[in-house]
Design an enzyme around this catalytic site. Sequence first.
Site, PDB file in Angstrom:
ATOM      1  CG  ASN A  13      -1.702   1.262   1.396  1.00  0.00           C
ATOM      2  OD1 ASN A  13      -1.751   2.093   0.480  1.00  0.00           O
ATOM      3  ND2 ASN A  13      -2.333   1.439   2.548  1.00  0.00           N
ATOM      4  CD1 TRP A  14       3.434   0.952  -3.048  1.00  0.00           C
ATOM      5  CD2 TRP A  14       3.611   2.315  -4.817  1.00  0.00           C
ATOM      6  NE1 TRP A  14       4.175   0.308  -4.005  1.00  0.00           N
ATOM      7  CE2 TRP A  14       4.299   1.122  -5.099  1.00  0.00           C
ATOM      8  CE3 TRP A  14       3.572   3.320  -5.789  1.00  0.00           C
ATOM      9  CZ2 TRP A  14       4.961   0.913  -6.316  1.00  0.00           C
ATOM     10  CZ3 TRP A  14       4.224   3.117  -6.996  1.00  0.00           C
ATOM     11  CH2 TRP A  14       4.911   1.918  -7.257  1.00  0.00           C
ATOM     12  CE  LYS A  15       0.030   3.166   4.766  1.00  0.00           C
ATOM     13  NZ  LYS A  15       0.213   3.237   6.220  1.00  0.00           N
ATOM     14  CG  HIS A  98      -5.611   2.070   5.211  1.00  0.00           C
ATOM     15  ND1 HIS A  98      -5.119   2.980   6.108  1.00  0.00           N
ATOM     16  CD2 HIS A  98      -4.647   1.143   5.027  1.00  0.00           C
ATOM     17  CE1 HIS A  98      -3.887   2.604   6.457  1.00  0.00           C
ATOM     18  NE2 HIS A  98      -3.577   1.496   5.813  1.00  0.00           N
ATOM     19  CD  GLU A 100      -2.587   5.503   6.741  1.00  0.00           C
ATOM     20  OE1 GLU A 100      -2.590   5.572   5.498  1.00  0.00           O
ATOM     21  OE2 GLU A 100      -1.678   4.935   7.384  1.00  0.00           O
ATOM     22  CD  GLU A 170      -3.256  -2.374   7.311  1.00  0.00           C
ATOM     23  OE1 GLU A 170      -2.199  -2.666   6.757  1.00  0.00           O
ATOM     24  OE2 GLU A 170      -3.819  -1.276   7.144  1.00  0.00           O
ATOM     25  N   GLY A 176       2.781   2.344  10.743  1.00  0.00           N
ATOM     26  CA  GLY A 176       3.733   3.432  10.569  1.00  0.00           C
ATOM     27  C   GLY A 176       4.445   3.828  11.859  1.00  0.00           C
ATOM     28  CB  SER A 216       5.447  -1.814  11.845  1.00  0.00           C
ATOM     29  OG  SER A 216       5.067  -0.461  12.091  1.00  0.00           O
ATOM     30  N   GLY A 237       2.975  -1.104   4.194  1.00  0.00           N
ATOM     31  CA  GLY A 237       3.060   0.322   3.896  1.00  0.00           C
ATOM     32  C   GLY A 237       4.496   0.706   3.582  1.00  0.00           C
ATOM     33  N   GLY A 238       5.179   1.261   4.576  1.00  0.00           N
ATOM     34  CA  GLY A 238       6.532   1.789   4.393  1.00  0.00           C
ATOM     35  C   GLY A 238       7.488   0.879   3.646  1.00  0.00           C
TER      36      GLY A 238
HETATM   37  P1  13P Z   1       3.220   0.368   7.610  1.00  0.00           P
HETATM   38  O1  13P Z   1       3.704  -0.935   7.010  1.00  0.00           O
HETATM   39  O2  13P Z   1       3.954   1.553   7.108  1.00  0.00           O
HETATM   40  O3  13P Z   1       3.131   0.290   9.094  1.00  0.00           O
HETATM   41  O4  13P Z   1       1.723   0.556   7.078  1.00  0.00           O
HETATM   42  C1  13P Z   1       0.839  -0.490   7.182  1.00  0.00           C
HETATM   43  C2  13P Z   1      -0.382  -0.129   6.421  1.00  0.00           C
HETATM   44  O5  13P Z   1      -1.122   0.756   6.801  1.00  0.00           O
HETATM   45  C3  13P Z   1      -0.656  -0.854   5.185  1.00  0.00           C
HETATM   46  O6  13P Z   1      -1.933  -0.588   4.730  1.00  0.00           O
END
Ligand code: 13P
Length: 255
Positions: A13-15, A98, A100, A170, A176, A216, A237-238
Amino acid sequence: MNKNLRKAVIAGNWKMNKTRPEAKALIQELLPLVKDADCGVVICVPYTNLETALAATAGTNIAVGAENCHWAESGAFTGEISAPMLKELGVEYVVIGHSERRQYFGETDVTVQKRVRAALDAGLTVILCIGELLEQREAGITEEIVGMQTKAALGGVSREELGRIILAYEPVWAIGTGKTATAAQANEVNHYIRTVVEKLYDKEAADGVTIQYGGSMNAKNAEELLDQPDVDGGLIGGASLKAPDFAAIVKAASR
Ligand code: 13P
Protein backbone atom coordinates in the site's frame (compact mmCIF):
# COMPACT_ATOMS: atom_id res chain seq x y z
CA MET A 1 -7.86 -24.58 10.06
CA ASN A 2 -5.56 -25.51 7.21
CA LYS A 3 -3.28 -22.81 5.91
CA ASN A 4 -2.63 -24.80 2.73
CA LEU A 5 -6.19 -24.10 1.65
CA ARG A 6 -5.35 -20.44 1.19
CA LYS A 7 -3.09 -18.48 -1.06
CA ALA A 8 -0.81 -15.98 0.63
CA VAL A 9 -1.02 -12.49 -0.80
CA ILE A 10 1.54 -9.77 -0.19
CA ALA A 11 0.14 -6.36 -1.06
CA GLY A 12 1.97 -3.07 -0.97
CA ASN A 13 0.00 0.00 0.00
CA TRP A 14 2.00 2.93 -1.29
CA LYS A 15 -0.36 5.47 0.36
CA MET A 16 0.31 9.05 -0.87
CA ASN A 17 3.79 8.41 -2.24
CA LYS A 18 5.60 8.37 -5.59
CA THR A 19 5.31 10.46 -8.73
CA ARG A 20 4.91 8.62 -12.02
CA PRO A 21 8.64 8.42 -12.84
CA GLU A 22 9.35 7.26 -9.29
CA ALA A 23 6.59 4.65 -9.55
CA LYS A 24 7.97 3.32 -12.82
CA ALA A 25 11.49 3.07 -11.40
CA LEU A 26 10.30 1.26 -8.27
CA ILE A 27 8.29 -1.26 -10.28
CA GLN A 28 11.17 -1.90 -12.67
CA GLU A 29 13.44 -2.59 -9.72
CA LEU A 30 10.83 -4.85 -8.14
CA LEU A 31 9.90 -6.98 -11.15
CA PRO A 32 13.01 -9.21 -11.34
CA LEU A 33 13.09 -9.55 -7.54
CA VAL A 34 9.57 -11.03 -7.27
CA LYS A 35 9.16 -12.81 -10.59
CA ASP A 36 9.42 -16.27 -9.00
CA ALA A 37 7.07 -15.52 -6.12
CA ASP A 38 4.92 -18.38 -4.93
CA CYS A 39 2.30 -16.03 -3.53
CA GLY A 40 0.06 -13.30 -4.86
CA VAL A 41 1.85 -9.97 -5.32
CA VAL A 42 -0.18 -6.78 -5.50
CA ILE A 43 0.79 -3.12 -5.45
CA CYS A 44 -1.87 -0.61 -4.46
CA VAL A 45 -0.87 2.81 -5.71
CA PRO A 46 -2.23 6.37 -5.86
CA TYR A 47 -4.78 6.99 -8.62
CA THR A 48 -2.27 9.07 -10.57
CA ASN A 49 0.06 6.05 -10.79
CA LEU A 50 -2.48 3.45 -11.84
CA GLU A 51 -1.90 3.64 -15.59
CA THR A 52 1.86 3.74 -15.13
CA ALA A 53 1.72 0.72 -12.82
CA LEU A 54 -0.57 -1.21 -15.16
CA ALA A 55 1.73 -0.58 -18.11
CA ALA A 56 4.86 -1.46 -16.16
CA THR A 57 3.38 -4.71 -14.79
CA ALA A 58 1.58 -5.92 -17.94
CA GLY A 59 2.28 -9.62 -18.50
CA THR A 60 4.03 -10.00 -15.13
CA ASN A 61 3.02 -11.61 -11.83
CA ILE A 62 2.34 -8.26 -10.15
CA ALA A 63 -1.29 -7.14 -9.96
CA VAL A 64 -2.34 -3.55 -9.47
CA GLY A 65 -4.79 -2.09 -6.98
CA ALA A 66 -6.19 1.30 -6.03
CA GLU A 67 -6.31 2.60 -2.46
CA ASN A 68 -10.01 3.48 -2.32
CA CYS A 69 -13.12 3.87 -4.47
CA HIS A 70 -16.46 5.63 -4.16
CA TRP A 71 -19.76 3.75 -3.73
CA ALA A 72 -21.61 5.40 -6.61
CA GLU A 73 -21.04 4.39 -10.24
CA SER A 74 -20.82 8.02 -11.31
CA GLY A 75 -22.27 11.39 -10.38
CA ALA A 76 -21.69 14.65 -8.57
CA PHE A 77 -18.94 13.57 -6.17
CA THR A 78 -16.12 16.00 -6.81
CA GLY A 79 -12.71 14.49 -6.29
CA GLU A 80 -13.89 10.88 -6.08
CA ILE A 81 -13.16 7.86 -8.30
CA SER A 82 -15.69 5.09 -8.92
CA ALA A 83 -15.18 1.34 -8.98
CA PRO A 84 -16.24 1.00 -12.66
CA MET A 85 -13.63 3.67 -13.54
CA LEU A 86 -10.96 1.51 -11.89
CA LYS A 87 -12.20 -1.64 -13.56
CA GLU A 88 -12.15 0.01 -16.97
CA LEU A 89 -8.50 0.96 -16.46
CA GLY A 90 -7.63 -2.69 -15.83
CA VAL A 91 -7.23 -2.42 -12.08
CA GLU A 92 -7.95 -5.70 -10.23
CA TYR A 93 -7.78 -4.81 -6.53
CA VAL A 94 -8.94 -2.00 -4.28
CA VAL A 95 -8.15 -1.28 -0.63
CA ILE A 96 -11.26 -0.34 1.33
CA GLY A 97 -11.68 0.82 4.91
CA HIS A 98 -8.04 1.61 5.61
CA SER A 99 -7.66 3.06 9.10
CA GLU A 100 -6.24 6.27 7.62
CA ARG A 101 -9.50 6.70 5.69
CA ARG A 102 -11.45 5.97 8.86
CA GLN A 103 -9.30 8.33 10.99
CA TYR A 104 -8.78 11.29 8.67
CA PHE A 105 -11.61 11.14 6.11
CA GLY A 106 -14.69 10.20 8.10
CA GLU A 107 -14.92 6.65 6.79
CA THR A 108 -17.40 4.59 8.83
CA ASP A 109 -18.55 0.98 8.84
CA VAL A 110 -21.56 2.16 6.80
CA THR A 111 -19.51 3.83 4.06
CA VAL A 112 -17.06 0.91 4.06
CA GLN A 113 -19.94 -1.47 3.41
CA LYS A 114 -21.19 0.69 0.54
CA ARG A 115 -17.74 0.88 -1.05
CA VAL A 116 -17.27 -2.89 -0.72
CA ARG A 117 -20.60 -3.41 -2.48
CA ALA A 118 -19.63 -1.08 -5.32
CA ALA A 119 -16.21 -2.69 -5.75
CA LEU A 120 -17.65 -6.20 -5.90
CA ASP A 121 -20.36 -5.09 -8.34
CA ALA A 122 -17.66 -3.68 -10.61
CA GLY A 123 -15.76 -6.99 -10.54
CA LEU A 124 -12.86 -5.85 -8.35
CA THR A 125 -11.22 -7.81 -5.54
CA VAL A 126 -11.36 -5.98 -2.22
CA ILE A 127 -8.61 -5.74 0.38
CA LEU A 128 -10.77 -4.92 3.37
CA CYS A 129 -8.99 -3.32 6.32
CA ILE A 130 -10.06 -3.71 9.91
CA GLY A 131 -8.28 -3.07 13.17
CA GLU A 132 -8.51 -1.59 16.63
CA LEU A 133 -7.12 1.63 18.10
CA LEU A 134 -4.63 1.47 20.97
CA GLU A 135 -7.29 2.63 23.47
CA GLN A 136 -9.57 -0.15 22.30
CA ARG A 137 -6.86 -2.78 22.73
CA GLU A 138 -6.08 -1.42 26.17
CA ALA A 139 -9.77 -1.51 27.07
CA GLY A 140 -9.85 -5.20 26.10
CA ILE A 141 -12.36 -4.73 23.27
CA THR A 142 -10.19 -5.67 20.27
CA GLU A 143 -12.40 -8.63 19.34
CA GLU A 144 -15.62 -6.62 19.63
CA ILE A 145 -14.19 -3.91 17.37
CA VAL A 146 -12.75 -6.12 14.63
CA GLY A 147 -15.78 -8.40 14.84
CA MET A 148 -18.13 -5.46 14.34
CA GLN A 149 -16.05 -4.02 11.49
CA THR A 150 -15.93 -7.41 9.76
CA LYS A 151 -19.65 -8.06 10.11
CA ALA A 152 -20.56 -4.57 8.91
CA ALA A 153 -18.27 -4.67 5.88
CA LEU A 154 -19.41 -8.16 4.86
CA GLY A 155 -23.10 -7.32 5.26
CA GLY A 156 -24.67 -8.20 1.93
CA VAL A 157 -21.57 -10.00 0.60
CA SER A 158 -22.60 -13.42 -0.68
CA ARG A 159 -20.60 -16.57 0.01
CA GLU A 160 -19.57 -16.65 -3.63
CA GLU A 161 -18.42 -13.03 -3.53
CA LEU A 162 -16.32 -13.77 -0.46
CA GLY A 163 -13.82 -15.26 -2.93
CA ARG A 164 -13.08 -11.68 -3.99
CA ILE A 165 -12.50 -10.42 -0.45
CA ILE A 166 -9.12 -10.38 1.27
CA LEU A 167 -9.29 -9.32 4.90
CA ALA A 168 -6.42 -7.28 6.29
CA TYR A 169 -6.05 -7.03 10.04
CA GLU A 170 -4.19 -3.82 10.75
CA PRO A 171 -3.99 -2.78 14.40
CA VAL A 172 -3.99 1.01 14.15
CA TRP A 173 -1.31 1.35 16.82
CA ALA A 174 1.09 -0.69 14.68
CA ILE A 175 0.72 1.33 11.47
CA GLY A 176 3.73 3.43 10.57
CA THR A 177 4.87 3.36 14.19
CA GLY A 178 7.54 0.71 13.94
CA LYS A 179 5.55 -1.04 16.67
CA THR A 180 4.58 -4.40 15.20
CA ALA A 181 2.02 -6.65 16.80
CA THR A 182 3.79 -9.74 18.06
CA ALA A 183 3.32 -12.79 15.88
CA ALA A 184 1.11 -14.25 18.59
CA GLN A 185 -1.05 -11.10 18.79
CA ALA A 186 -1.44 -11.00 15.00
CA ASN A 187 -2.35 -14.66 14.86
CA GLU A 188 -4.80 -14.41 17.74
CA VAL A 189 -6.82 -11.64 16.10
CA ASN A 190 -6.59 -13.17 12.61
CA HIS A 191 -7.89 -16.41 14.08
CA TYR A 192 -10.73 -14.57 15.76
CA ILE A 193 -11.65 -12.86 12.47
CA ARG A 194 -11.75 -16.29 10.84
CA THR A 195 -14.25 -17.47 13.47
CA VAL A 196 -16.39 -14.42 12.67
CA VAL A 197 -16.31 -15.38 8.97
CA GLU A 198 -17.27 -18.93 9.91
CA LYS A 199 -20.29 -17.67 11.85
CA LEU A 200 -21.36 -15.46 8.94
CA TYR A 201 -20.86 -18.17 6.28
CA ASP A 202 -19.48 -21.62 7.10
CA LYS A 203 -16.25 -23.44 7.95
CA GLU A 204 -15.20 -23.98 4.36
CA ALA A 205 -15.59 -20.28 3.63
CA ALA A 206 -13.60 -19.39 6.75
CA ASP A 207 -10.86 -21.87 5.88
CA GLY A 208 -10.58 -20.41 2.40
CA VAL A 209 -10.51 -16.69 3.14
CA THR A 210 -7.14 -14.95 3.01
CA ILE A 211 -6.47 -12.84 6.12
CA GLN A 212 -3.43 -10.60 5.97
CA TYR A 213 -1.64 -8.82 8.76
CA GLY A 214 -0.52 -5.22 8.31
CA GLY A 215 1.32 -2.77 10.54
CA SER A 216 5.07 -2.22 10.42
CA MET A 217 5.67 -5.53 8.66
CA ASN A 218 9.18 -5.44 7.25
CA ALA A 219 11.95 -7.57 5.80
CA LYS A 220 13.10 -8.58 9.28
CA ASN A 221 9.86 -9.51 11.02
CA ALA A 222 7.90 -10.85 8.02
CA GLU A 223 9.00 -14.45 8.33
CA GLU A 224 7.85 -14.85 11.92
CA LEU A 225 4.51 -13.15 11.24
CA LEU A 226 3.88 -15.10 8.05
CA ASP A 227 4.72 -18.39 9.77
CA GLN A 228 1.62 -18.02 11.93
CA PRO A 229 -1.17 -20.43 10.99
CA ASP A 230 -3.79 -17.71 10.52
CA VAL A 231 -1.62 -15.05 8.89
CA ASP A 232 -1.99 -15.45 5.12
CA GLY A 233 0.08 -12.59 3.86
CA GLY A 234 0.63 -8.95 4.55
CA LEU A 235 -0.47 -5.44 3.70
CA ILE A 236 2.73 -3.46 3.63
CA GLY A 237 3.06 0.32 3.90
CA GLY A 238 6.53 1.79 4.39
CA ALA A 239 8.47 -1.31 3.39
CA SER A 240 6.59 -1.53 0.07
CA LEU A 241 8.33 1.68 -1.06
CA LYS A 242 11.71 -0.07 -1.15
CA ALA A 243 12.01 -2.86 -3.72
CA PRO A 244 14.51 -5.05 -1.80
CA ASP A 245 12.45 -4.84 1.40
CA PHE A 246 9.16 -5.61 -0.32
CA ALA A 247 10.82 -8.46 -2.26
CA ALA A 248 12.16 -9.93 1.00
CA ILE A 249 8.62 -10.02 2.39
CA VAL A 250 7.35 -11.66 -0.81
CA LYS A 251 10.13 -14.23 -0.45
CA ALA A 252 9.17 -14.91 3.16
CA ALA A 253 5.58 -15.57 2.04
CA SER A 254 6.72 -17.87 -0.78
CA ARG A 255 8.46 -20.43 1.39
P1 13P B 1 3.22 0.37 7.61
O1 13P B 1 3.70 -0.94 7.01
O2 13P B 1 3.95 1.55 7.11
O3 13P B 1 3.13 0.29 9.09
O4 13P B 1 1.72 0.56 7.08
C1 13P B 1 0.84 -0.49 7.18
C2 13P B 1 -0.38 -0.13 6.42
O5 13P B 1 -1.12 0.76 6.80
C3 13P B 1 -0.66 -0.85 5.19
O6 13P B 1 -1.93 -0.59 4.73
